[in-house]
Design an enzyme around this catalytic site. Structure first.
Site, PDB file in Angstrom:
ATOM      1  N   GLY A 197       0.924  -1.502  -0.005  1.00  0.00           N
ATOM      2  CA  GLY A 197      -0.282   0.034   0.580  1.00  0.00           C
ATOM      3  C   GLY A 197       0.678   1.557   0.134  1.00  0.00           C
ATOM      4  N   ARG A 242      -0.606  -7.085  -4.646  1.00  0.00           N
ATOM      5  CA  ARG A 242      -0.792  -8.928  -5.215  1.00  0.00           C
ATOM      6  C   ARG A 242       0.847  -8.767  -6.009  1.00  0.00           C
ATOM      7  NH1 ARG A 242      -6.363  -9.061  -7.701  1.00  0.00           N
ATOM      8  NH2 ARG A 242      -7.550  -8.639  -5.329  1.00  0.00           N
ATOM      9  N   GLY A 266       6.207  -2.902   3.033  1.00  0.00           N
ATOM     10  CA  GLY A 266       5.561  -3.339   3.938  1.00  0.00           C
ATOM     11  C   GLY A 266       5.659  -4.706   4.378  1.00  0.00           C
ATOM     12  N   ASP A 267       5.722  -5.791   5.270  1.00  0.00           N
ATOM     13  CA  ASP A 267       5.533  -6.808   6.212  1.00  0.00           C
ATOM     14  C   ASP A 267       6.157  -7.182   4.738  1.00  0.00           C
ATOM     15  OD1 ASP A 267       5.772  -6.676   8.107  1.00  0.00           O
ATOM     16  OD2 ASP A 267       3.951  -8.454   8.000  1.00  0.00           O
ATOM     17  N   GLY A 268       4.699  -7.454   4.099  1.00  0.00           N
ATOM     18  CA  GLY A 268       4.446  -8.460   2.860  1.00  0.00           C
ATOM     19  C   GLY A 268       5.881  -8.179   1.695  1.00  0.00           C
ATOM     20  N   THR A 270       4.307   2.183   7.007  1.00  0.00           N
ATOM     21  CA  THR A 270       3.440   1.865   6.880  1.00  0.00           C
ATOM     22  C   THR A 270       2.884   2.978   7.193  1.00  0.00           C
ATOM     23  OG1 THR A 270       1.569   0.473   7.857  1.00  0.00           O
ATOM     24  CG2 THR A 270       4.058   0.697   8.593  1.00  0.00           C
ATOM     25  N   ASP A 302       0.604   2.362   9.886  1.00  0.00           N
ATOM     26  CA  ASP A 302       0.202   1.604  10.828  1.00  0.00           C
ATOM     27  C   ASP A 302       0.916   2.769  12.434  1.00  0.00           C
ATOM     28  OD1 ASP A 302      -2.015   1.618   9.667  1.00  0.00           O
ATOM     29  OD2 ASP A 302      -1.656  -1.221   8.995  1.00  0.00           O
ATOM     30  N   ASP A 349       3.337   0.122  12.550  1.00  0.00           N
ATOM     31  CA  ASP A 349       3.420  -0.982  13.729  1.00  0.00           C
ATOM     32  C   ASP A 349       4.450  -1.891  13.669  1.00  0.00           C
ATOM     33  OD1 ASP A 349       2.697  -1.846  11.439  1.00  0.00           O
ATOM     34  OD2 ASP A 349       0.723  -2.798  12.003  1.00  0.00           O
ATOM     35  N   ARG A 406      -5.151  -1.186  11.097  1.00  0.00           N
ATOM     36  CA  ARG A 406      -5.092  -2.190  10.752  1.00  0.00           C
ATOM     37  C   ARG A 406      -5.124  -3.508  12.892  1.00  0.00           C
ATOM     38  NH1 ARG A 406      -5.587  -4.351   6.100  1.00  0.00           N
ATOM     39  NH2 ARG A 406      -5.407  -6.472   6.594  1.00  0.00           N
ATOM     40  N   ARG A 441      -4.339   7.988   4.474  1.00  0.00           N
ATOM     41  CA  ARG A 441      -3.179   7.506   2.869  1.00  0.00           C
ATOM     42  C   ARG A 441      -2.250   8.495   2.206  1.00  0.00           C
ATOM     43  NH1 ARG A 441      -3.698   1.408   2.041  1.00  0.00           N
ATOM     44  NH2 ARG A 441      -3.139   2.073   0.047  1.00  0.00           N
TER      45      ARG A 441
HETATM   46  O1  F6P Z   1      -1.580  -1.530   6.466  1.00  0.00           O
HETATM   47  C1  F6P Z   1      -2.028   0.249   5.933  1.00  0.00           C
HETATM   48  C2  F6P Z   1      -2.946  -0.009   5.882  1.00  0.00           C
HETATM   49  O2  F6P Z   1      -3.911   1.392   4.960  1.00  0.00           O
HETATM   50  C3  F6P Z   1      -4.043  -0.607   6.754  1.00  0.00           C
HETATM   51  O3  F6P Z   1      -4.067   0.666   8.172  1.00  0.00           O
HETATM   52  C4  F6P Z   1      -5.704  -0.389   6.719  1.00  0.00           C
HETATM   53  O4  F6P Z   1      -5.995  -1.446   6.620  1.00  0.00           O
HETATM   54  C5  F6P Z   1      -4.960  -1.202   4.943  1.00  0.00           C
HETATM   55  O5  F6P Z   1      -3.758  -0.339   4.814  1.00  0.00           O
HETATM   56  C6  F6P Z   1      -5.729  -0.638   3.647  1.00  0.00           C
HETATM   57  O6  F6P Z   1      -5.299  -1.725   2.464  1.00  0.00           O
HETATM   58  P1  F6P Z   1      -5.967  -1.976   1.275  1.00  0.00           P
HETATM   59  O7  F6P Z   1      -5.743   0.247   1.004  1.00  0.00           O
HETATM   60  O8  F6P Z   1      -6.112  -2.734   0.732  1.00  0.00           O
HETATM   61  O9  F6P Z   1      -7.601  -1.358   1.607  1.00  0.00           O
END
Ligand code: F6P
Length: 350
Positions: free
Chosen positions: A10, A73, A103-105, A126, A128, A130, A172, A277
């Site tokens: 993201g 993806r 991020g993590d992935g 992120t 978040d 976290d 999240r 975001r």
């Molecule tokens: O991890 C960042 C984040 O913005 C989260 O806070 C949120 O749950 C998620 O990504 C939303 O993801 P997407 O943009 O795939 O809907």
């Protein structure tokens, strides 16, 4: 030398500041060629890229999003053919290393690709906040500023109509955005994913405030749930690409539906979603993202691959990606901000 850079997962305010800092730092210090891979690992698998020179990264510091595009993806580890395609393009491009911002992935992919011969340096991102072993991630300050402004705005309309106003934040399974913005935006109740809340406690605050102040502002993290309740899942997406298939969202409406029949006031719910975001990073995030990007460039020069840039005790550092992959930094009961909130009378729902 040729160094690649890509953004995966993201987006997050500050990504362009990182791309700019990585590029400028490496161009200035070792005159290498920088290759921007488009749309994250999708671009590496498909051979889509562009050269990043000084000009290409000038004037992007203030911009939200990522000039390179991103994908949450594309996973070059998903099959042998995907891995071969990504490694093949990296080879034909002559990439000596790849700076992976994500991020993590994305970090897990960077680790896997390093093991398969493409040397990666990770830059975590992120909103978040976290990331394990990292005390502050860029993008978080911007998200907190956005939520804080929303809470301020909701205060005046809530006050005018004597309503209970619920604002749902992202984050999240971590409540950092809700906690910091809730305090900064003068929320009366802050509900966090880390601690299941007792709806009766929230109701009691709203009823008491109905008598005195006549309005209540509640800030709730999207991963929060009532004691004994379920996580609210807005929808599930397919699991291709290894991203978390769960999309959270909707806790504000759930809480509204529970509170409204029990109160004389009307209850309104606002889900802030992706406005948190988007947009320009705050000055704090611009500085932090620039430090992250510059430090990634130093790691490349030192040959410290398979490591992720991190911030600990206010200093930039590096940590092996494998050590932090899949771990999240969530709020714990000894978090000082919780005590501050509680001591000034904010209800934390338990
Ligand atoms: O991890 C960042 C984040 O913005 C989260 O806070 C949120 O749950 C998620 O990504 C939303 O993801 P997407 O943009 O795939 O809907």
């Amino acid at each position: 030398m040729r160094i690649g850079v890509l953004t995966g997962g993201g987006d997050c305010p500050g990504l362009n500041a990182v791309i700019r800092a990585v590029t400028k730092s490496l161009l200035r210090q070792c005159g290498v060629e920088i290759i921007g891979i488009e749309d994250g690992f999708a671009g590496l698998m498909q051979g889509r890229w562009r050269r990043l020179d000084w000009q290409a990264v000038s004037g992007i510091l203030f911009n939200g999003g990522t000039i390179l595009g991103t994908s949450n993806r594309a996973d070059p580890l998903a099959s042998e053919a995907d891995t071969a395609a990504a490694l093949g393009h990296a080879r034909s491009l002559g990439l000596d290393a790849l700076v992976v911002i994500g991020g993590d992935g994305t970090m897990a992919i960077a680790h896997g690709m390093t093991q398969r011969g493409l040397r990666c340096v990770g830059v975590p991102k992120t909103i978040d906040n976290d990331i394990a072993a990292c005390e502050r991630s860029f993008g978080f300050d911007t998200a907190v500023a956005t939520v804080t402004e929303a809470l301020e705005r909701v205060q005046t309309t809530g006050q005018s109509h004597s309503r209970v106003m619920i604002v749902e934040t992202m984050g999240r399974y971590a409540g950092w955005i809700a906690l910091e913005a809730g305090i900064a935006g003068a929320a009366d109740v802050i509900l966090l994913p880390e601690f299941d809340y007792d709806p009766e406690r929230v109701l009691a605050v709203c009823r008491e405030r109905e008598q005195r102040q006549r309005y209540t502002v509640i800030c709730i993290g999207e991963g929060a749930k009532p004691i004994g309740g379920e996580l609210t899942i807005e929808r599930r997406v397919d699991t291709r690409g290894g991203a978390d298939p769960i999309r959270l969202g909707g806790v504000a409406h759930r809480l509204r539906d529970w509170l409204e029949p029990r109160l004389s006031s009307e209850v309104r719910a606002t889900v802030l979603g992706h406005v948190q975001r988007g947009g320009s990073p705050t000055p704090f995030d611009r500085v932090l993202a620039t430090q992250f990007g510059n430090h990634a460039a130093q790691l490349v020069q030192q040959g410290l691959f398979d490591h992720m840039v991190t911030l600990r005790d206010g200093r930039m550092g590096a940590v092996p990606i494998a050590e932090v992959a899949g771990q999240n930094r969530r709020i714990t009961a000894d978090e000082p901000l919780l005590a501050t909130a509680r001591q000034i009378g904010i209800c934390l729902g338990h």
